[in-house]
Write a protein that holds these residues in place. Sequence first.
Motif, PDB file in Angstrom:
ATOM      1  N   ALA A 164     -33.943   7.867   1.576  1.00 11.95           N
ATOM      2  CA  ALA A 164     -33.958   6.422   1.314  1.00 11.95           C
ATOM      3  C   ALA A 164     -34.043   6.147  -0.184  1.00 11.95           C
ATOM      4  O   ALA A 164     -33.426   5.208  -0.694  1.00 11.95           O
ATOM      5  CB  ALA A 164     -35.127   5.768   2.049  1.00 11.95           C
ATOM      6  N   ARG A 165     -34.794   6.974  -0.892  1.00 14.97           N
ATOM      7  CA  ARG A 165     -34.911   6.774  -2.337  1.00 14.97           C
ATOM      8  C   ARG A 165     -33.549   6.935  -3.009  1.00 14.97           C
ATOM      9  O   ARG A 165     -33.194   6.171  -3.906  1.00 14.97           O
ATOM     10  CB  ARG A 165     -35.930   7.753  -2.928  1.00 14.97           C
ATOM     11  N   GLN A 177     -33.486   3.012 -14.064  1.00 14.91           N
ATOM     12  CA  GLN A 177     -33.258   4.083 -13.093  1.00 14.91           C
ATOM     13  C   GLN A 177     -33.943   5.393 -13.477  1.00 14.91           C
ATOM     14  O   GLN A 177     -34.430   6.121 -12.612  1.00 14.91           O
ATOM     15  CB  GLN A 177     -31.751   4.290 -12.886  1.00 14.91           C
ATOM     16  N   ALA A 178     -33.993   5.699 -14.771  1.00 15.35           N
ATOM     17  CA  ALA A 178     -34.647   6.947 -15.192  1.00 15.35           C
ATOM     18  C   ALA A 178     -36.136   6.891 -14.852  1.00 15.35           C
ATOM     19  O   ALA A 178     -36.707   7.862 -14.333  1.00 15.35           O
ATOM     20  CB  ALA A 178     -34.439   7.162 -16.687  1.00 15.35           C
ATOM     21  N   LEU A 179     -36.755   5.739 -15.128  1.00 16.62           N
ATOM     22  CA  LEU A 179     -38.173   5.574 -14.799  1.00 16.62           C
ATOM     23  C   LEU A 179     -38.383   5.655 -13.287  1.00 16.62           C
ATOM     24  O   LEU A 179     -39.312   6.316 -12.807  1.00 16.62           O
ATOM     25  CB  LEU A 179     -38.679   4.232 -15.350  1.00 16.62           C
ATOM     26  N   TYR A 180     -37.500   4.993 -12.535  1.00 16.85           N
ATOM     27  CA  TYR A 180     -37.594   5.006 -11.065  1.00 16.85           C
ATOM     28  C   TYR A 180     -37.633   6.441 -10.543  1.00 16.85           C
ATOM     29  O   TYR A 180     -38.432   6.787  -9.681  1.00 16.85           O
ATOM     30  CB  TYR A 180     -36.402   4.248 -10.470  1.00 16.85           C
ATOM     31  N   LYS A 196     -43.868   8.600  -8.805  1.00 23.23           N
ATOM     32  CA  LYS A 196     -44.276   9.199  -7.529  1.00 23.23           C
ATOM     33  C   LYS A 196     -44.562   8.046  -6.580  1.00 23.23           C
ATOM     34  O   LYS A 196     -45.409   7.200  -6.847  1.00 23.23           O
ATOM     35  CB  LYS A 196     -45.511  10.075  -7.719  1.00 23.23           C
ATOM     36  N   LEU A 197     -43.841   7.992  -5.458  1.00 23.30           N
ATOM     37  CA  LEU A 197     -43.895   6.803  -4.608  1.00 23.30           C
ATOM     38  C   LEU A 197     -44.410   7.086  -3.202  1.00 23.30           C
ATOM     39  O   LEU A 197     -44.336   6.219  -2.332  1.00 23.30           O
ATOM     40  CB  LEU A 197     -42.504   6.141  -4.552  1.00 23.30           C
ATOM     41  N   GLU A 198     -44.929   8.290  -2.964  1.00 23.70           N
ATOM     42  CA  GLU A 198     -45.487   8.593  -1.642  1.00 23.70           C
ATOM     43  C   GLU A 198     -46.401   9.805  -1.738  1.00 23.70           C
ATOM     44  O   GLU A 198     -46.279  10.598  -2.671  1.00 23.70           O
ATOM     45  CB  GLU A 198     -44.379   8.856  -0.618  1.00 23.70           C
ATOM     46  N   GLY A 199     -47.315   9.925  -0.768  1.00 21.07           N
ATOM     47  CA  GLY A 199     -48.182  11.099  -0.686  1.00 21.07           C
ATOM     48  C   GLY A 199     -48.240  11.575   0.760  1.00 21.07           C
ATOM     49  O   GLY A 199     -49.301  11.929   1.276  1.00 21.07           O
ATOM     50  N   ILE A 200     -47.071  11.567   1.406  1.00 16.58           N
ATOM     51  CA  ILE A 200     -46.988  11.779   2.858  1.00 16.58           C
ATOM     52  C   ILE A 200     -47.599  13.110   3.292  1.00 16.58           C
ATOM     53  O   ILE A 200     -48.373  13.166   4.255  1.00 16.58           O
ATOM     54  CB  ILE A 200     -45.505  11.683   3.319  1.00 16.58           C
ATOM     55  N   CYS A 201     -47.271  14.176   2.573  1.00 19.40           N
ATOM     56  CA  CYS A 201     -47.734  15.498   3.012  1.00 19.40           C
ATOM     57  C   CYS A 201     -49.052  15.917   2.351  1.00 19.40           C
ATOM     58  O   CYS A 201     -49.779  16.746   2.890  1.00 19.40           O
ATOM     59  CB  CYS A 201     -46.650  16.540   2.746  1.00 19.40           C
ATOM     60  N   GLU A 202     -49.380  15.356   1.176  1.00 20.51           N
ATOM     61  CA  GLU A 202     -50.619  15.748   0.495  1.00 20.51           C
ATOM     62  C   GLU A 202     -51.837  15.051   1.068  1.00 20.51           C
ATOM     63  O   GLU A 202     -52.964  15.526   0.903  1.00 20.51           O
ATOM     64  CB  GLU A 202     -50.557  15.412  -1.000  1.00 20.51           C
ATOM     65  N   HIS A 234     -47.129   2.807 -15.798  1.00 16.40           N
ATOM     66  CA  HIS A 234     -45.868   3.410 -16.233  1.00 16.40           C
ATOM     67  C   HIS A 234     -44.882   2.388 -16.791  1.00 16.40           C
ATOM     68  O   HIS A 234     -43.728   2.719 -17.066  1.00 16.40           O
ATOM     69  CB  HIS A 234     -45.237   4.183 -15.072  1.00 16.40           C
ATOM     70  N   GLY A 235     -45.322   1.154 -16.941  1.00 15.82           N
ATOM     71  CA  GLY A 235     -44.477   0.158 -17.596  1.00 15.82           C
ATOM     72  C   GLY A 235     -43.402  -0.451 -16.707  1.00 15.82           C
ATOM     73  O   GLY A 235     -42.467  -1.085 -17.201  1.00 15.82           O
TER      74      GLY A 235
END
Lengths: 299, 299
Positions: A85-86, A98-101, A105-111, A205-206
């Motif tokens: 999806a990302r 886009q470079a910043l995007y 880090k936009l998820e912590g599903i497994c951690e 992160h601005g």
Amino acid sequence: MPEHMTAAIDDGFDQNARDAVYRAMFTRRDVRSHFLPTAIDDDVLARLLLAAHHAPSVGFMQPWNFIVIRDIERRERVRDLFLAAREQELPAIEAEKQALYRKLKLEGICESALNICITCDRQRSKGSPLGRWHNPEMDLYSTVCAVQNFWLAARAEGVGVGWVSIIEAEALKRLLAIPDHVTPIAYLCVGRVSEFASKPDLETHGWGRRLPLPELIMSETFSGEGETQLKSTVARLNTVSAAPDTIRPADQGVAPAVPQREPPKEASALSLSSLNFDDASVNRASQAGSGTWPAMVLK
Amino acid sequence: MPEHMTAAIDDGFDQNARDAVYRAMFTRRDVRSHFLPTAIDDDVLARLLLAAHHAPSVGFMQPWNFIVIRDIERRERVRDLFLAAREQELPAIEAEKQALYRKLKLEGICESALNICITCDRQRSKGSPLGRWHNPEMDLYSTVCAVQNFWLAARAEGVGVGWVSIIEAEALKRLLAIPDHVTPIAYLCVGRVSEFASKPDLETHGWGRRLPLPELIMSETFSGEGETQLKSTVARLNTVSAAPDTIRPADQGVAPAVPQREPPKEASALSLSSLNFDDASVNRASQAGSGTWPAMVLK
């Protein structure tokens, strides 16, 4: 008028109790980066679910369900959905961001310790849709209230929560066997954390800045001018919270219990340059112990 | 692994602070009947708006605006919209519930101190819709989180809030001059109250019952069985809160500060007959002072 109609009620919230409620709101974070491998006790998780279950709901519909997802292979498949999806979303982001995007880090599903999918059963009040004839989406909104209760209770328990919204809902429904009449509202990563960041990641992160609240307040109609007094009061709250003599005692007197992302001086300079709420000072002050903030600034 | 990765964080929430957060959630009510004519201080209203403004938002979008409506003539027109909408909704209610529906008080638009319409600007993140390419409704959900923050902060301040959802959105938009690209999410009645009811009105009047939370919990997939331990823990929380020897001290030792809707004995009997959360005992116990509940039941 009978006395009970005018008497102030003793509702059990003293200054410290009020402060605690505000502290949960001001220091809650959308957590992606600081999950620990520690398990969450069932006692704690049960309290968070009880909090969610006491959200308001349209027509007392209580349309929510809570799918607890622990299996790591299933979570890896959810993360794959996120990654796909990302890539799909990236072209919709303006070129200079886009470079910043890509770096965010936009998820912590497994951690995280576990995931919870909070869903909305659209048919639960079939037959008596009180409050939903004109606005059928009200049940979705009720479920969001349950999410926010869960999130705030988690903050008070020292548990981090991150909402993953970059995901294709139909694919998620297939993966979790969610039937047609049920809508997944929030896919949450839930776990103990090493820290709660002093500011939202996207601010650090601005990506964006906290908007000045007075500019979001309107009077009587949309864009209606007025409420000058209220706007001044709002601005003053922010100014007081950012004043250096207010935050200095916490800076100097209390060793941070957790690592700080920004050096205190940098954060102070930042807060003085704007009317925006100084989340960094909130976090530092809250570590000085219960009741020192926001009593300090929110008299 | 470095020490800070495994150390428990000192996050400033002791038992009393956690209890306060839960108390706000468990004793929050959708208020229609108990508004007082007392004004709300700008200081208090500013804090509630600051709480709302610190809700999570997708892509840090902060899509909300707050229209403060005080003018009584405008509010009377909003109430007219409600009355018309209620007549339209009535035929959709199942026949045996229509008489009860007519009796329910479902708004406090003119009796409350003021109204607030919280809206969502769908275009605020145009150009960088982080988190909204697949799920464009996420900005609506963010705005609902702001509503819930406002509502919980209000509860902690002793301010009642009621969400009016029986209303035609397009008519409301015309009345408040809300532009096309902005969606009204919540029309709220806000004011000081003579009491917070011990249960949701719709439960008191027999419209519905609190659903048993263990039945709403699923494991790994929708309708997936499992999480036996978690469900038992949830059930035990409810049972402890309803046990007579737990609630009796509050019953006998503390004179209620506000009128009770149900006689305590009736409420106790009710709570023992089910696993549902006993909101009445919560309310009584919370009046015994800060920190006695839910520490008492939520260890």
